[in-house]
Write an enzyme that holds these catalytic residues in place. Structure first.
Site, PDB file in Angstrom:
ATOM      1  N   GLU A  68       5.095  28.078   2.403  1.00  0.00           N
ATOM      2  CA  GLU A  68       3.663  28.097   2.104  1.00  0.00           C
ATOM      3  C   GLU A  68       3.418  28.420   0.634  1.00  0.00           C
ATOM      4  O   GLU A  68       2.519  27.865   0.004  1.00  0.00           O
ATOM      5  CB  GLU A  68       2.945  29.117   2.987  1.00  0.00           C
ATOM      6  CG  GLU A  68       2.743  28.681   4.422  1.00  0.00           C
ATOM      7  CD  GLU A  68       4.001  28.823   5.262  1.00  0.00           C
ATOM      8  OE1 GLU A  68       4.927  29.538   4.818  1.00  0.00           O
ATOM      9  OE2 GLU A  68       4.070  28.222   6.345  1.00  0.00           O
ATOM     10  N   PRO A 270      20.731  27.330   8.175  1.00  0.00           N
ATOM     11  CA  PRO A 270      19.891  27.866   9.259  1.00  0.00           C
ATOM     12  C   PRO A 270      18.522  28.287   8.754  1.00  0.00           C
ATOM     13  O   PRO A 270      18.379  28.719   7.607  1.00  0.00           O
ATOM     14  CB  PRO A 270      20.690  29.065   9.767  1.00  0.00           C
ATOM     15  CG  PRO A 270      21.518  29.486   8.596  1.00  0.00           C
ATOM     16  CD  PRO A 270      21.848  28.228   7.845  1.00  0.00           C
ATOM     17  N   GLY A 312      15.812  29.868  -0.413  1.00  0.00           N
ATOM     18  CA  GLY A 312      15.326  29.401  -1.700  1.00  0.00           C
ATOM     19  C   GLY A 312      16.257  28.451  -2.410  1.00  0.00           C
ATOM     20  O   GLY A 312      16.023  28.107  -3.575  1.00  0.00           O
ATOM     21  N   GLU A 313      17.326  27.994  -1.730  1.00  0.00           N
ATOM     22  CA  GLU A 313      18.265  27.067  -2.357  1.00  0.00           C
ATOM     23  C   GLU A 313      18.336  25.727  -1.624  1.00  0.00           C
ATOM     24  O   GLU A 313      19.330  25.016  -1.737  1.00  0.00           O
ATOM     25  CB  GLU A 313      19.657  27.690  -2.444  1.00  0.00           C
ATOM     26  CG  GLU A 313      19.758  28.826  -3.439  1.00  0.00           C
ATOM     27  CD  GLU A 313      21.200  29.183  -3.761  1.00  0.00           C
ATOM     28  OE1 GLU A 313      21.549  29.130  -4.950  1.00  0.00           O
ATOM     29  OE2 GLU A 313      21.969  29.490  -2.837  1.00  0.00           O
TER      30      GLU A 313
END
Length: 439
Positions: A68, A270, A312-313
């Site tokens: 988001e 995951p 975040g990757e």
């Protein structure tokens, strides 16, 4: 449920929140000990600020998660270009870290106050926002009611309403109306979402499209990418991303089924990286060798699975492949966002349980950029076909990119919808002395 009963329930909810306040400190300390709260900043969760409130008009953005936050980042930058201050709240340590990396001083970051009246009141009293913009489907009763009581316009952007949420709210129609009437505007992702919000009592609703289509491609560390590409050489890869329980096991089965024919590396990312130990144990039980991103393991030729156990990757993992299965769709329900893999040049595979992202999948499938699979066996066949058929894979990739391009425009539509609320703040901000404006 009658209107009066709904008001009583909401009043009881607020009262319960006040009664719980003495226990909040122990609750946050417990979560901090578990690594789920930032110990140094946990008072922010009770509404105490840890940053200065700069002069001038201010918009409060709230984004629950990294996804988001990424969706509203272009919107935050657009509002900052208009010299209006922005405070961004999120709920997780990871989202705070990524907010600092991607927005820097473009926005003040704070952890969102708990949905308890004293915490929300304290937060609003200090920050005095002129407008609140909430991403997607975050509905917090105490927050909505307190904003409504203070007559602060609150707007839901990139709003979606899943089948399950709509059914749940529909059973409590009066309660939904008592909450959603506080929303000054809902900018929905699709016509279906817009109609659902109207049915539940939102008074002003428009369809703006999906902001996630208008975001930049997920960032990545070029040096890390180059290192892994060198380790992979010309080895084939496929990825199972945003996976839920059961789907990692399925990915392992697919890998074992195809290994002798393709010698591929399977990348598993995951949805909840804190399950990484459990996932690795399951894969090892299948006889597979696992390399983990957090361990900086080398992707040697004998590694079967690269476990992307970081947040975040996604930009890194998706750039290492051209075939991506998107999870929470084979055994779990709801699906996950297929737009990131499509925009990064991946042929998209998915299970059929994609209710939460129905429109995105329909548009991708219509163009030929996504295919649905029924089970693990069909997933294995789909992965094998795409790994061994360059023309088919390239056709799907180009179709997916084309579908994403067709879906763009949500940022423009959203900004236009926000103009009645933002334009007066822009005028006010630009009347301030330049020294009072955030640089």
């Amino acid at each position: 449920m009658s209107r009066r009963a709904a008001r009583f329930i909401l009043g009881t909810y607020q009262t319960a929140g006040m009664l719980m306040t003495p226990f909040v400190g122990a609750y946050l300390a417990y979560r901090a000990a578990k690594g789920k709260e930032d110990r140094a900043r946990r008072l922010e969760r009770t509404g105490y600020a840890s940053a200065d409130r700069l002069p001038g008009p201010l918009v409060w953005f709230h984004a629950a998660s990294v996804g988001e936050m990424n969706a509203v980042t272009p919107l935050i930058r657009e509002i900052r270009r208009r010299d209006v201050q922005v405070i961004l709240t999120t709920g997780t340590i990871t989202s705070a870290k990524i907010a600092a990396e991607r927005l820097g001083n473009e926005a003040i970051h704070q952890y969102v106050p708990l949905d308890l009246k004293p915490a929300v009141s304290r937060f609003l009293e200090y920050w005095q926002p002129d407008c609140a913009i909430i991403a997607e489907s975050e509905i917090w009763p105490a927050t909505l009611m307190e904003l409504g009581r203070r007559r602060i316009p609150q707007i839901l952007v990139n709003a979606r309403m899943s089948d399950r949420s709509f059914a749940r709210w529909s059973r409590r129609q009066s309660l939904a109306e008592a909450l959603f009437e506080n929303l000054a505007l809902v900018i929905a992702q699709s016509d279906v979402d817009a109609e659902r919000f109207r049915d539940l009592g939102a008074r002003h609703v428009m369809m703006g499209g999906n902001l996630k289509v208008d975001t930049d491609a997920p960032p990545y560390d070029a040096n890390v990418f180059a290192r892994y590409k060198k380790q992979l050489g010309d080895r084939k890869t496929w990825a199972a991303i945003s996976t839920f329980d059961g789907e990692e096991k399925a990915a392992g089965i697919v890998h074992r089924t195809l290994k002798e024919r393709n010698g591929q590396l399977t990348i598993i990312v995951p949805r909840h990286p804190d399950r990484a130990d459990e996932i690795e144990a399951e894969l090892v039980k299948q006889g597979l060798k696992v390399a983990r991103r957090t361990r900086e393991d080398v992707l040697s030729p004998d590694v079967d699975v690269f476990l992307g156990d970081t947040i975040g990757e996604m930009g890194l993992y998706l750039r290492l492949t051209e075939v991506a299965f998107v999870g929470r769709s084979l055994f779990a329900e709801g699906g996950q966002n297929p737009l990131e893999p499509a925009m990064l040049g991946c042929a998209v595979l998915s299970g059929s349980n994609v209710q939460n992202f129905r429109e995105a999948y329909q548009k991708l499938a219509k163009r030929g950029g996504a295919r649905m699979v029924r089970d693990t066996e069909m997933l294995a066949k789909g992965v094998h076909y795409l790994l061994t058929n360059d023309d088919a894979r390239r056709t799907m990739i180009e179709a997916g990119i084309g579908a994403v391009q067709e879906m763009r425009g949500a940022l423009t539509a959203t900004v236009k919808g926000l103009e009645p609320y933002i334009n007066p703040l822009t005028v006010k901000a630009r009347l301030l002395p330049k020294t009072a404006q955030r640089g």
